[in-house]
Design a protein around this motif. Structure first.
Motif, short mmCIF file in Angstrom:
data_model
loop_
_atom_site.label_atom_id
_atom_site.label_comp_id
_atom_site.label_asym_id
_atom_site.label_seq_id
_atom_site.Cartn_x
_atom_site.Cartn_y
_atom_site.Cartn_z
N GLU A 1 85.12 43.86 16.18
CA GLU A 1 84.86 42.30 15.73
C GLU A 1 84.17 41.75 17.10
O GLU A 1 83.38 41.13 17.20
CB GLU A 1 85.86 41.64 15.11
N ARG A 2 84.87 41.94 17.84
CA ARG A 2 84.80 41.25 19.23
C ARG A 2 83.87 41.70 20.16
O ARG A 2 83.18 40.79 20.79
CB ARG A 2 86.15 41.19 20.13
N GLU A 3 83.31 42.92 20.13
CA GLU A 3 82.26 43.25 20.92
C GLU A 3 80.90 42.82 20.46
O GLU A 3 79.98 42.54 21.42
CB GLU A 3 82.21 45.06 20.57
N GLY B 1 91.89 44.81 32.30
CA GLY B 1 91.92 44.67 33.65
C GLY B 1 91.27 43.49 34.25
O GLY B 1 90.82 43.40 35.43
N LYS B 2 91.14 42.34 33.48
CA LYS B 2 90.60 41.34 33.97
C LYS B 2 91.23 40.81 35.37
O LYS B 2 90.31 40.33 36.24
CB LYS B 2 90.35 40.15 32.81
N SER B 3 92.37 40.38 35.32
CA SER B 3 93.19 39.93 36.46
C SER B 3 92.92 40.99 37.60
O SER B 3 92.77 40.46 38.71
CB SER B 3 94.60 39.84 36.19
N MET C 1 92.51 32.31 33.43
CA MET C 1 92.45 31.22 32.23
C MET C 1 93.74 30.96 31.62
O MET C 1 94.12 29.66 31.52
CB MET C 1 91.10 31.46 31.47
N ASP C 2 94.45 31.99 31.45
CA ASP C 2 95.63 31.85 30.62
C ASP C 2 96.46 30.87 31.52
O ASP C 2 97.40 30.22 31.04
CB ASP C 2 96.13 33.22 30.32
N HIS C 3 96.55 31.42 32.68
CA HIS C 3 97.68 30.75 33.55
C HIS C 3 97.15 29.16 33.68
O HIS C 3 97.95 28.34 33.78
CB HIS C 3 97.63 31.33 34.99
N GLY D 1 90.58 34.73 28.86
CA GLY D 1 91.74 35.16 27.72
C GLY D 1 90.73 36.08 26.90
O GLY D 1 89.52 35.80 26.64
N GLY D 2 91.50 37.19 26.44
CA GLY D 2 90.80 38.43 25.70
C GLY D 2 89.81 37.71 24.39
O GLY D 2 88.95 38.22 24.06
N GLY D 3 90.42 36.53 23.55
CA GLY D 3 89.81 36.10 22.64
C GLY D 3 88.89 35.04 22.91
O GLY D 3 88.02 34.88 22.13
N PHE E 1 95.35 26.88 19.98
CA PHE E 1 95.22 27.61 21.16
C PHE E 1 93.70 27.71 21.29
O PHE E 1 92.98 27.49 22.54
CB PHE E 1 95.77 28.93 21.18
N ARG E 2 92.79 28.32 20.45
CA ARG E 2 91.49 28.40 20.68
C ARG E 2 90.69 27.16 20.77
O ARG E 2 89.71 27.19 21.47
CB ARG E 2 90.69 28.91 19.44
N LYS E 3 91.29 25.96 20.27
CA LYS E 3 90.79 24.78 20.77
C LYS E 3 90.89 24.45 22.23
O LYS E 3 90.14 23.77 22.86
CB LYS E 3 91.21 23.47 19.91
N LYS F 1 104.48 40.03 26.09
CA LYS F 1 103.72 38.86 26.47
C LYS F 1 102.51 38.20 25.89
O LYS F 1 102.04 37.26 26.16
CB LYS F 1 103.23 39.16 28.19
N ARG F 2 102.34 39.09 24.87
CA ARG F 2 101.03 38.64 24.01
C ARG F 2 101.29 38.26 22.60
O ARG F 2 101.36 39.45 22.00
CB ARG F 2 100.00 39.88 24.42
N PRO F 3 101.26 37.23 22.35
CA PRO F 3 101.62 36.87 20.87
C PRO F 3 100.95 37.71 19.81
O PRO F 3 101.37 37.98 18.79
CB PRO F 3 101.33 35.55 20.67
N LEU F 4 99.75 38.04 20.03
CA LEU F 4 98.93 38.78 18.89
C LEU F 4 99.40 40.21 18.73
O LEU F 4 99.10 40.90 17.52
CB LEU F 4 97.27 38.93 19.28
N VAL F 5 100.00 40.90 19.50
CA VAL F 5 100.53 42.28 19.48
C VAL F 5 102.05 42.58 19.65
O VAL F 5 102.47 43.44 19.75
CB VAL F 5 99.71 43.10 20.49
C1 S3P Z 1 94.46 36.88 23.51
C2 S3P Z 1 94.56 37.49 24.77
C3 S3P Z 1 95.27 36.75 25.87
C4 S3P Z 1 95.83 35.39 25.67
C5 S3P Z 1 96.23 35.05 24.42
C6 S3P Z 1 95.25 35.69 23.21
C7 S3P Z 1 93.36 37.46 22.66
O1 S3P Z 1 94.83 37.10 27.16
O2 S3P Z 1 94.80 34.45 25.87
O3 S3P Z 1 97.40 36.09 24.26
O4 S3P Z 1 93.02 36.67 21.48
O5 S3P Z 1 93.02 38.50 22.69
P1 S3P Z 1 94.62 38.40 28.17
O6 S3P Z 1 93.42 39.08 27.50
O7 S3P Z 1 94.80 37.87 29.47
O8 S3P Z 1 95.71 39.09 27.84
#
Ligand code: S3P
Length: 170
Positions: A137-139, A12-14, A31-33, A76-78, A55-57, A115-119
């Motif tokens: 991992e992310r926490e 719910g970041k947006s 940030m993604d936009h 972005g989530g990552g 993308f991470r860079k 909309k989300r390449p990772l899932v």
């Molecule tokens: C990602 C989250 C996405 C976006 C990309 C990778 C991630 O952002 O940056 O798809 O690694 O969790 P949202 O968290 O806004 O969906």
């Protein structure tokens, strides 16, 4: 004043970011936009043509050169979990981790995986175990936020007070 919202996809970041920006009289940046506009490609296209590492860079460069003032940024989530991004975020402003349990994240992400390449193309079961592993991992990074916000309670007035006291005490 800058506020950075961090947390897993679907937390719910947006939604929170737009509400918070209004309350604090700040602008909202997704940030993604911003990265999509800068690159002239969707996030999906960036992942498929340049790969996740690039993308991470791009995310890191975006944060390292961030200069905008008076904003709430939905990251972005990552983003906080690569390079020294969580430190960059914490230097740039007040960070808020929107915390939600894996099952709730799964239900929110279910209809939006394309909309989300990772899932992409994951079944419900695959999605839940992916979230459980990745969130764990992310926490480590998310927990470095200045404020941890209970995404289930969603108490915005309380969050506004906490952000203001964080900023005041800097
Ligand atoms: C990602 C989250 C996405 C976006 C990309 C990778 C991630 O952002 O940056 O798809 O690694 O969790 P949202 O968290 O806004 O969906």
């Amino acid at each position: 004043m800058r506020v950075f919202l961090i947390g897993f996809m679907g937390c719910g970041k947006s939604t929170l970011g737009k509400k918070l920006a209004k309350k604090l009289n700040l602008n909202f940046i997704d940030m993604d936009h911003a990265i999509e506009e800068q690159e002239g490609m969707t996030i999906n296209e960036i992942f498929s043509s340049k790969g996740e590492n690039n993308f991470r860079k791009i995310e890191n460069e975006y944060l390292a050169s961030f200069e905008t003032e008076n904003v709430v940024v939905g990251t972005g989530g990552g983003a906080p979990c690569y390079y020294n991004n969580i430190d960059l975020i914490n230097e740039l402003g007040c960070s808020v981790y929107i915390k939600l349990p894996p099952k709730v994240l799964k239900d929110r992400l279910k209809g939006e995986t394309n909309k989300r390449p990772l899932v992409q193309n994951m079944s419900d079961e695959e999605l839940l175990s992916f979230i459980e592993v990745k969130l764990n991992e992310r926490e480590v990074y998310y927990n470095n936020a200045h404020v941890i916000f209970d995404g289930l309670k969603f108490d915005i007035p309380e969050l506004v007070l906490e952000i203001q006291s964080q900023i005041f005490n800097r």
